[in-house]
Design a protein around this motif. Structure first.
Motif: not given
Length: 941
Positions: A31, A526-529, A531, A601, A700, A702
């Motif tokens: 993670d 969307e921002n996946n930096e 979780p 998430t 994180a 979509n």
């Protein structure tokens, strides 16, 4: 400065990847991880670098291992004072550049002092990275020769104004001083407050400053962290160049003090001029930072008061109804720690009853012990807190630099996570018995003036030094003064200002949209930096839908909706949210109602199910309704003693009038809330409709994942809501000066402004741009003149609120009482001459400041939610930020002058002063405006 304690909330799922020239170690989880490299310069400066290319920004934090614990009696507050001095001048940086140039480059900067350290930090667009290295290193190693008598005297006034604002003019402001004097023995460095005593500050000399610098500002007494969009190898070279020549400094002796032992319990009382509610605090000596027991004490604090099932909440709030809330917390510092109980009781409550109720709550805890479900909940919340604590590059920098300087290990985050998760129920009971049960403590009873009968029986009077407000105090009249004359320190490098790097280009984030069949619109980024996700459901209406004469319904309704569902009590609901490590809340704003939340998430599905249950199955708990109404009354009563709250309420009334919803406090008044019933809240419930609502989400996740998670909300139904119009009446206040008396106030709160425009007006952006030079942060003229030039205030700003309704342009500041008239004259002249003094230079400066500032303005998930809210509320284009930038680029000097002339006419502005009538009322009459006295409710006297 408040310490960044929230960054120490951790989870065993954390991963740190550590690298240096000798070895690389990696602990992996699927993670999360932070990569960093650590090295030490020849002068002893420890450096930690972290690469993060998610945004074109860089954060720099320099932590000096020196706080108020290095001061001497008679010279208290000096570490904090020196922090202020360090922002003034240095040998190779122009006068005032530190505070002025960084915002003009699009950056933000600040510093702070605690018991144990001083930290300086900046976040800038990456093109200004080397400029920050230049400024930071020059402040660190080359500032002392530039200190002048005038600069010293000016900064004294700024710090004294900070103390007046935060301590002397604030309810319960002296409590910390009372506790420290009585908890720590004389000679212990925690015996005094971080901000210190005004007489000590006034007595500070240049020799004091130089002695302090030479002793503590050596390279080997600091850690430097650089995090963000950097290249590691290139950054190492820059660090060596800019910081490598800074002297190592003398060895700073490590401090060690035996744990505090109180021979007896001390009970003290204090009559507070600004308090309207009685407050009791109990402080027990415990353990310092990194002590193995600190983790169990943190959890103990959550168990005692952190939920509706906690014993203290149960007894004080629910059973005996003595207070709206109760708080406990463990506060660990480098040399010692404290476990604190804090209860601000309902008006007129005898604090003996509160103390007895605390004792009863602790007895209940001893009897029932630790609930394993509560332990599980707390650890789930800690996991989410971990990611929130490192979700920006600046927060990562803080986390790395503090653990490095105080524990020698930037990766201690993983160890702390393990220690926290290893805490057992037995550990919690052990620390309770060892540090709390039957132990001596310091107790304070702070009561409103004239209500000594509310203090705990047999308390002794506490003594504090209180400033007397005097007019025309010679040593408080300061100025910029002459620049220092000195010979520059030799350097093998050119220490002149470096050029900008390649200009980073801000692009609006990609936005996706959707809609449920019930009309609920969906907007996402969307921002996946990390979780995590943050979400917000915005429903139009908010406080505009309050019944006339019952203002405060929307606010009270938002509180009651979180007090359980048909199948869950308030405590059950709180526990269900906590076990997910989630947060869900509701609040009502002036034009909207909001349901907000955040979670990992992986837990969004279950979190949304709880949101649906809260919306569709309210509990309508009459007991909770009664408690919340009492809490609201207590809060409103308490605000009557707060000069800033008084100023805000009266100012809005002057802008809109008493009959307009925007002229009334969002929480209502004591009169408007008194008659609110449960039926009023049930009637308001009909306004929760999805038809005009929008679900905003950033994080994180979509579009398809979000739509799947939102499936429980498909059954949410409601009608179209009609939002009433608020007619703007002529209040006939323009050009007048209004005065509200707060006896013995050490500062005057100043509000100056006029109704301007709506957020959808064609000139809305133009007015925001035009304000940037006047009051946009520390580089604005208001701040630069009133704080930097004159030392009259701790801060001065101006701006406008975004609403569909016409909103006021407002100038706000709090100035020392005996500088009220001088400050008003400066502001009046500044606004009057603003149009004529605005030149092509200001046009270019505004463009540069805002365009570059956008590169860091939308880094956090919360900031990204604000983009989505602006699009949905004001029907802006998805790329409105790009369009706004183009509007800024195309604004001419004449455009600026037209906007200033239309909206910033000084003669149309209302002046409001909240301060000490005895010393200031006759003074402000000299401004030449009609002066009208009001009471704290805005009624004419």
């Amino acid at each position: 400065m408040r310490t960044i304690k929230s960054l120490f909330v951790l989870s065993a799922l954390a991963l740190i990847s550590c690298k240096d020239s000798a070895e690389t170690t990696v602990e992996q989880t699927p993670d999360f991880k932070i990569d960093y490299q650590k090295f030490t310069l020849d002068n002893g400066l420890e450096v930690i670098l972290h690469e993060d290319h998610s945004d074109p920004i860089v954060a720099v934090a320099t932590l000096m291992h020196v706080g108020s614990n290095r001061e001497k009696p008679g010279k208290t507050g000096f570490a904090h004072f020196f922090e202020h001095m360090s922002f003034n001048d240095s040998e190779n940086v122009p006068v005032g550049a530190n505070r002025k140039m960084i915002p003009e480059w699009g950056g933000s900067r600040n510093g702070g002092t605690s018991n144990d350290y001083t930290v300086y930090y900046e976040v800038v667009p990456k093109d200004a990275f080397e400029k920050i290295m230049w400024i930071d290193s020059d402040r660190f190693g080359y500032m002392i020769n530039t200190v002048t008598e005038a600069a010293l005297e000016r900064e004294k006034q700024v710090v004294k104004n900070e103390k007046r604002q935060r301590v002397d003019n604030a309810p319960y402001g002296y409590t910390d001083e009372i506790i420290r004097k009585n908890l720590y023995p004389q000679g212990h460095p925690y015996n005094w407050t971080v901000i210190g005593a005004l007489p000590d500050l006034q007595a500070a000399t240049i020799d004091d400053v130089k002695e302090f610098y030479k002793q503590y500002y050596g390279a080997k007494n600091a850690s430097l962290v650089i995090a963000g969009d950097i290249d590691i190898d290139e950054t190492k070279k820059l660090v060596e160049q800019w910081f490598g020549e800074i002297p190592s400094g003398p060895d700073v002796e490590e401090q060690n003090f035996d744990p505090v032992v109180l021979e007896q319990t001390k009970s003290l009382y204090f009559e507070d001029n600004f308090a309207k509610l009685p407050e009791v605090r109990m402080v027990f000596p415990t353990v310092k930072n990194y002590h193995e027991d600190s983790y169990a004490l943190d959890i103990l604090s959550e168990l005692l008061s952190g939920s509706k099932k906690s014993p203290l909440y149960n007894v004080l709030v629910e059973e005996q109804k003595l207070a709206p809330r109760v708080g406990t917390y463990q506060n660990s510092s480098e040399l010692a720690g404290e476990f604190v109980f804090r209860v601000r009781a309902n008006a007129g409550t005898d604090l003996d009853q509160v103390k007895a109720a605390i004792d009863a709550g602790l007895t209940k805890f001893e009897t029932n012990g630790v609930n394993t479900s509560d332990l599980k909940r707390i650890k789930a919340e800690l996991e989410t807190g971990l990611y929130q604590g490192v979700s920006t590059v600046l927060n990562k920098a803080f986390q790395l630099v503090q653990d490095n300087e105080f524990n020698g290990d930037p990766s201690f985050i993983t160890q702390r996570a393990k220690l926290t998760n290893a805490v057992t129920a037995e550990d919690v009971m052990r620390v309770y018995n060892q540090y709390i049960k039957g132990k001596n403590f310091v107790m304070t009873s702070v009561v409103p003036k004239g209500q000594l009968d509310l203090a705990v029986a047999d308390s002794q009077q506490a003594t504090v030094w209180i400033e007397e407000v005097k007019q025309e105090v010679a040593n408080e009249e300061v100025s910029q003064g002459e620049e220092a004359v000195y010979q520059k320190t030799p350097s093998k490098f050119d220490r002149s200002e470096p050029d900008f790097g390649k200009l980073p280009v801000f692009k609006s984030p990609a936005i996706w949209k959707g809609q449920l069949d019930n009309g609920l619109a969906i907007y996402g980024i969307e921002n996946n930096e990390v979780p995590l996700v943050q979400f917000d459901i915005t429903i139009p209406g908010g406080q505009l839908l309050d019944p006339k004469g019952k203002e405060g319904v929307a606010n009270l309704f938002s509180d009651l909706m979180m007090q359980g569902t048909k199948t869950k009590t308030a405590a059950d609901l709180e526990e269900a949210i906590g076990l997910l490590g989630a947060r869900i809340s509701m609040y009502s704003a002036s034009e909207d109602f909001h349901i907000t939340g955040s979670c990992l998430t992986k837990n969004l599905d279950e979190t949304i199910k709880l949101v649906k249950e809260i919306i569709s199955e309210p509990r309508w708990d009459s007991k909770e309704f009664t408690r919340l109404k009492q809490a609201l009354e207590t809060g409103l009563k308490g605000s009557e003693a707060n000069p800033n709250a008084i100023a805000s309420n009266v100012y809005n009334q002057l802008m809109y009038g008493k009959d307009n919803r925007f002229g009334i406090n969002g929480s209502g008044t004591l009169q408007s809330t008194a008659s609110i019933t449960m039926e009023d809240l049930k009637a308001y419930y009909k306004n929760l409709s999805p038809k005009q609502a929008t679900f905003h989400i950033a994080g994180a996740i979509n579009k398809s994942q979000t739509e799947a998670a939102l499936s429980p909300l498909k059954d949410w139904t409601g009608d179209q809501i009609i939002i009433p119009n608020q007619e703007l009446a002529n209040t006939n206040t323009a050009g007048n000066l209004y005065f509200v008396d707060v006896p013995d106030a050490k500062q005057s709160v100043v509000y100056i402004g006029k109704l301007a425009l709506t957020a959808t007006d064609d000139n809305a952006n133009k007015l925001e741009f035009a304000n940037e030079i006047l009051g946009g942060g520390s580089s604005g003229r208001l701040f630069q003149t009133l704080r930097i030039g004159k030392g009259y205030t701790y801060g001065a700003y101006s701006g406008i609120t975004s609403r569909h309704t016409v909103s006021p342009f407002t100038i706000r500041t709090s100035v020392r009482a005996n500088a009220t008239l001088k400050s008003l004259k400066i502001i009046k002249d500044m606004v009057t001459n603003y149009k004529d003094s605005f030149t092509d230079k200001e046009v270019e400066l505004t463009k540069n400041k805002i365009l570059k500032g956008n590169t860091r303005a939308y880094e956090s998930l919360g900031a990204q939610l604000s983009i989505l809210r602006a699009i949905s509320k004001y029907q802006k284009a998805d790329d409105f930020l790009d369009k706004d930038q183009n509007e800024l680029i195309n604004m001419s000097l004449e455009d600026y002058k037209t906007v200033i002339n239309q909206y910033l006419n000084e003669t149309e502005m209302v002046y409001l002063i909240v301060g000490d009538k005895k010393t200031q009322f006759d003074q402000v009459k000299q401004l030449g405006k009609p002066v009208i006295e009001l009471d704290i409710y805005g009624n004419k006297i």
